[in-house]
Every structure is written in structure tokens, then in C-alpha cells.
Design a protein around this motif. Structure first.
Motif, short mmCIF file in Angstrom:
data_model
loop_
_atom_site.label_atom_id
_atom_site.label_comp_id
_atom_site.label_asym_id
_atom_site.label_seq_id
_atom_site.Cartn_x
_atom_site.Cartn_y
_atom_site.Cartn_z
N PHE A 331 0.83 -1.20 0.00
CA PHE A 331 0.00 0.00 0.00
C PHE A 331 0.87 1.26 0.00
O PHE A 331 0.65 2.19 -0.79
N ALA A 332 1.88 1.29 0.87
CA ALA A 332 2.74 2.48 0.98
C ALA A 332 3.54 2.70 -0.30
O ALA A 332 3.67 3.84 -0.77
N MET A 333 4.09 1.65 -0.89
CA MET A 333 4.89 1.79 -2.10
C MET A 333 4.01 2.20 -3.29
O MET A 333 4.44 3.01 -4.13
N ALA A 334 2.80 1.69 -3.35
CA ALA A 334 1.89 2.08 -4.44
C ALA A 334 1.47 3.53 -4.29
O ALA A 334 1.32 4.25 -5.29
N ARG A 335 1.28 3.99 -3.08
CA ARG A 335 0.90 5.38 -2.85
C ARG A 335 2.02 6.33 -3.27
O ARG A 335 1.77 7.48 -3.65
N ASP A 336 3.26 5.84 -3.25
CA ASP A 336 4.41 6.62 -3.70
C ASP A 336 4.70 6.43 -5.19
O ASP A 336 5.75 6.83 -5.67
N ARG A 337 3.78 5.77 -5.90
CA ARG A 337 3.89 5.54 -7.34
C ARG A 337 5.01 4.58 -7.73
O ARG A 337 5.39 4.49 -8.89
#
Length: 468
Positions: A331-337
Motif C-alpha cells: 500500500f505504501a509503495m503504491a501510494r508513492d507511485r
């Protein structure tokens, strides 16, 4: 490309997930992952093959290393925050490429550990069924590479936990607390029985393998080698920091939970290790369930059965926390694109990353059911030690480069504590087999290739406070 651009979590990021976890929830989350394979299996294996009764000192050595790291995690969780834990801390301290590398390592470590623990859970669960005369046929307990069709119990337990996480993090936390109470009861039963059968003669010799030495075949033995093995038992306290964005008061509750879970589990490890080697010869404990085996040798069949039940229950909570951590890192890595936005989509009702939960559940169920994990599981310790070292270095870097940053919790001892964390984890890393370190380096190199091929081209629009 923003290879070394540093970033703190954006202020609006903390409102995506639901803040519902108390300090108690978080503490039990750490205990839930830590008390599992390490105490029920590795204690006996390490005593028999590495350290003898001095396995207690191995736990002390590993626990000291983890204490330094726990202070570092507590400081960064309270100051940097974010649901990415070590990934987010690396982003703030070192930049995007190091953060990606840590995230890549975390996803692999959590996923591999989840599938590996599911395999262990399956074995214990089927043994329990067999004891009741309803054991599953062999082709349903082994994957195709092991001569079977599928490891069905491993598949079922992961999919069941997927449903629990999908229901919401607060519901999962309640389930985890019930499970933790059950396995603590099993440990209490073992302690209550074993304390009346202590044989001090079994502690002689106390250090049959010394502090550290090499066998003729090149393998290592001794207290320090045992510490690098039982270090696996301490994995878990750091995952508490993944829940920063779902904690009610993260600046206070995360440091409390990290330190409380580590302290509680260390005391339990020392008591169990001491009693285990005092009621059974250390050289007979290299079995799949040494705690249950030791009680069986004393004639306590009911106690052995209860401890075996505790193993099954304990591994369930371990998997639940691993699963939770895996989805939040994605989730965190996807939110950072750095990963597709698919992984950061939140369910409107439960405010959980539903897509990540379902995809991880299906994928890891298939991996646990079909793929042999022995060689991969060996890399988990190497990845965790590198992660711990970078978190400690992150504390040092941020204290030097961002002295004005608000730090609700600050690790005691100034720079000495994180430096000792780096040195102690580096020492434990050096005791791992060279082949394991080589495989780990190859995996990290593959991660760098993926970064330049995909993530580096998409991340420049990532939200957050760019600080360098």
C-alpha cells in the motif's frame, strides 16, 4: 529520475486508513508474530545443533542486538511515521532508490515468511488430524515438487486469514488478541510442568560448543552462531511500526508497543529455553516440536498435546501479522507511485487496502500450496538484518541532517544506541552462511533492475514533503 530524492509522508496521507488500534492492540500484534516458530521449534534445534544449554546466552545476544534496533524503530515511527515502516524511513533518510530496495526486500521477506509459516502450520495441523484418526492423504499435504498435488491446509489457512483482514484491521486485531492469549496459556502450561522436573545435571557441560567455532564441514557452531539462528524468533516487533497510520496515538503507542512486545517475548524465550534444556538432554531436541517432545519424554501426554495445540494457534497469529504487514508495505509503495495504484485502493467501508489483501491472499496461498520454500526461507534472516542495520543508520543520518525534526520518542544514549545496533546486526549477519549472503545479494540486484525498468519512471509525481 529521483534516485536519491528524500521524502517524508505527506500530511494528508495519514487520513486514508482508519485510526482504530490501541497500544494494547499493537503490543499483541508484535507478540502475535514473535511467539511462533522461534520459541516452539528453533529453541530446540539451536540447542541441539549450535549452542547446547548455552542457547540461553544465544537468546540474550540476539535480544541485545534487537533492543538497539527497537529503540531505532520507536524513534523513527514517532518522528517519520507512515505505513511503510523501514521503507518509509529509508525514503526519508537515504532517498528513493534505497527506499525501493528496502521495500523490495520487505515484500520478499514478509511474503516468504508467510508462505513458509503456512507450510509449518500445515504439518502440525495434519499431525493433529492424524492423532484423531482423520488425517489428510499425503497428496493433499505436499506440493507437486514434493511428490503431492497441493498443500491444502496451507492454502486454506491463508485464504481464511485473507477474509479476516478484509473484514477490517480492528476485527483482525481482536482475533489476534484471542489467539495470543491461547498460545500464552500453552506456554504457561509448559512452564508450570517443567519447573517441577528441572535436572541441573543436564546443564553440564553448559557450553559444549563454546562461543564460536567451525566444524570440519565448514558449518559454524557456538553461542554466537546460535544467536544468528534464533534471531529469527525476534522477527516481528518491527512490524508494529507498519501500523503507524492505523494507531490511535502513534507517537505514544508505537514506541510502547515495540519495546513492550520485545521485552515480553525476550523474557518468555529465556524462561522456555532454560527449562527446555533442563528437562531434556540438549542433543535430543533437534525435532520438529521440541517443547511438546520434552513433555512427552516426561510422560505428560496431555501437556504435549496442549503445547502442540499452542503451536498451531501460535503460528496462526504469526501468519496474520505477516499478512497484515505485507499488504501495508505494498500500500505504501503504491501510494508513492513505485508500484501500480491497484495496491493503494482502499475499500470504502472497511478502509483497508482491499485489492492488496485479495491479490496477496490468492498469490501466497498458491505459493504455499505449490512451491518448495526451503532455500528461499533461508534469505529471510539476511534481509531482516540488513533492514535493521539501515533503520539504525537512518536514525543517525536524520539526527545529523534533520536535527530540528520533532521526535516525540528519542532513543536513549545519543548516537551510541544506533551505532551499537548497526555493529551487533552486522556481526550476526557475518555468521550466516556465505551461500545465503550470495543469494540475498543476487535478489537485491534483481530489485535494482526492476526499479530502473519500472518504478523510477513513474515515481516523480509521488506525494509527500520532498526534503532533498
Amino acid at each position: 529520475m529521483n534516485l536519491f530524492a528524500k521524502k517524508l509522508p505527506a500530511a494528508d496521507e495519514v487520513h486514508g486508513l482508519r485510526r482504530c488500534l490501541t497500544a494494547w492492540d499493537l503490543t499483541f500484534m508484535g507478540i502475535g508474530q514473535m511467539i511462533g516458530t522461534g520459541i516452539f521449534v528453533l529453541t530446540g534445534v539451536a540447542a541441539a545443533t549450535q549452542a547446547g544449554p548455552a542457547i540461553i546466552l544465544s537468546f540474550v545476544a540476539a535480544g541485545i542486538a534487537c533492543a538497539f534496533v527497537a529503540f531505532a524503530y520507536a524513534e523513527l515511527a514517532s518522528s517519520v511515521g507512515g505505513s511503510g515502516a523501514a521503507y518509509g524511513y529509508a525514503y526519508a533518510a537515504f532517498g528513493e532508490l534505497p527506499a525501493w530496495t528496502i521495500g523490495w526486500n520487505l515484500v520478499f521477506g514478509l511474503g516468504t515468511a508467510l508462505a513458509a509459516v503456512a507450510n509449518g502450520w500445515s504439518g502440525y495441523f495434519n499431525n493433529a488430524l492424524a492423532a484423531m484418526g482423520i488425517g489428510l492423504p499425503e497428496f493433499l499435504t505436499k506440493g507437486p515438487f514434493a511428490g503431492g498435488l497441493i498443500n491444502l491446509p496451507a492454502v486454506v489457512i491463508i485464504l481464511t486469514l485473507m477474509l479476516a483482514l478484509f473484514a477490517g484491521v480492528k476485527q483482525s486485531a481482536r482475533l489476534n488478541k484471542m489467539i495470543v492469549f491461547a498460545k500464552l496459556l500453552a506456554i504457561a502450561i509448559f512452564i508450570g510442568v517443567a519447573v517441577f522436573h528441572v535436572n541441573s545435571a543436564l546443564w553440564h557441560p553448559f557450553m559444549p560448543y563454546g562461543w564460536f567455532s567451525h566444524r570440519a564441514d565448514g558449518s559454524t557452531v557456538g553461542i554466537l552462531a546460535g544467536a544468528s539462528l534464533v534471531f529469527f524468533a525476534y522477527r516481528g516487533f518491527q512490524n508494529v511500526s507498519i501500523a503507524v497510520e492505523e494507531a490511535q496515538c502513534p507517537q505514544r503507542d508505537i514506541p510502547i508497543a515495540v519495546l513492550a512486545s520485545l521485552t515480553t517475548c525476550t523474557l518468555i524465550y529465556l524462561v522456555v529455553a532454560g527449562l527446555l534444556t533442563a528437562i531434556a538432554p540438549y542433543d535430543v531436541l533437534n525435532v520438529s516440536s521440541p517443547v511438546a517432545f520434552a513433555l512427552l519424554r516426561l510422560g505428560y501426554n496431555w501437556g504435549s498435546a496442549l503445547v502442540a495445540t499452542g503451536v498451531i494457534i501460535g503460528l496462526t497469529s504469526t501468519m496474520l501479522v505477516l499478512f497484515y504487514g505485507l499488504t501495508r508495505i505494498l500500500f505504501a509503495m503504491a501510494r508513492d507511485r513505485l508500484l501500480p495504484s491497484f495496491f493503494s485502493t482502499l475499500d470504502a467501508k472497511t478502509r483497508t487496502p482491499a485489492n492488496a489483501i485479495v491479490l496477496c491472499g490468492v498469490t501466497m496461498a498458491l505459493v504455499a500450496g505449490l512451491v518448495p520454500l526451503g532455500a528461499l526461507a533461508e534469505l529471510v534472516n539476511a534481509g531482516t538484518l540488513v533492514e535493521f542495520m539501515l533503520v539504525c543508520i537512518g536514525v543517525i543520518v536524520l539526527r545529523l541532517t534533520r536535527p530540528e525534526m520533532k521526535r516525540p520518542f528519542k532513543a536513549p544514549g545519543g548516537m551510541i544506541t544506533p551505532v551499537l545496533g548497526v555493529l551487533s546486526c552486522g556481526a550476526l549477519l557475518s555468521f550466516l552462511p556465505l551461500v545465503t549472503l550470495g543469494r540475498f545479494a543476487a535478489y537485491l540486484a534483481a530489485g535494482v533492475v526492476v526499479y530502473f525498468g519500472y518504478a523510477a519512471r513513474r515515481s516523480r509525481a509521488a506525494p509527500g514533503e520532498i526534503i532533498a
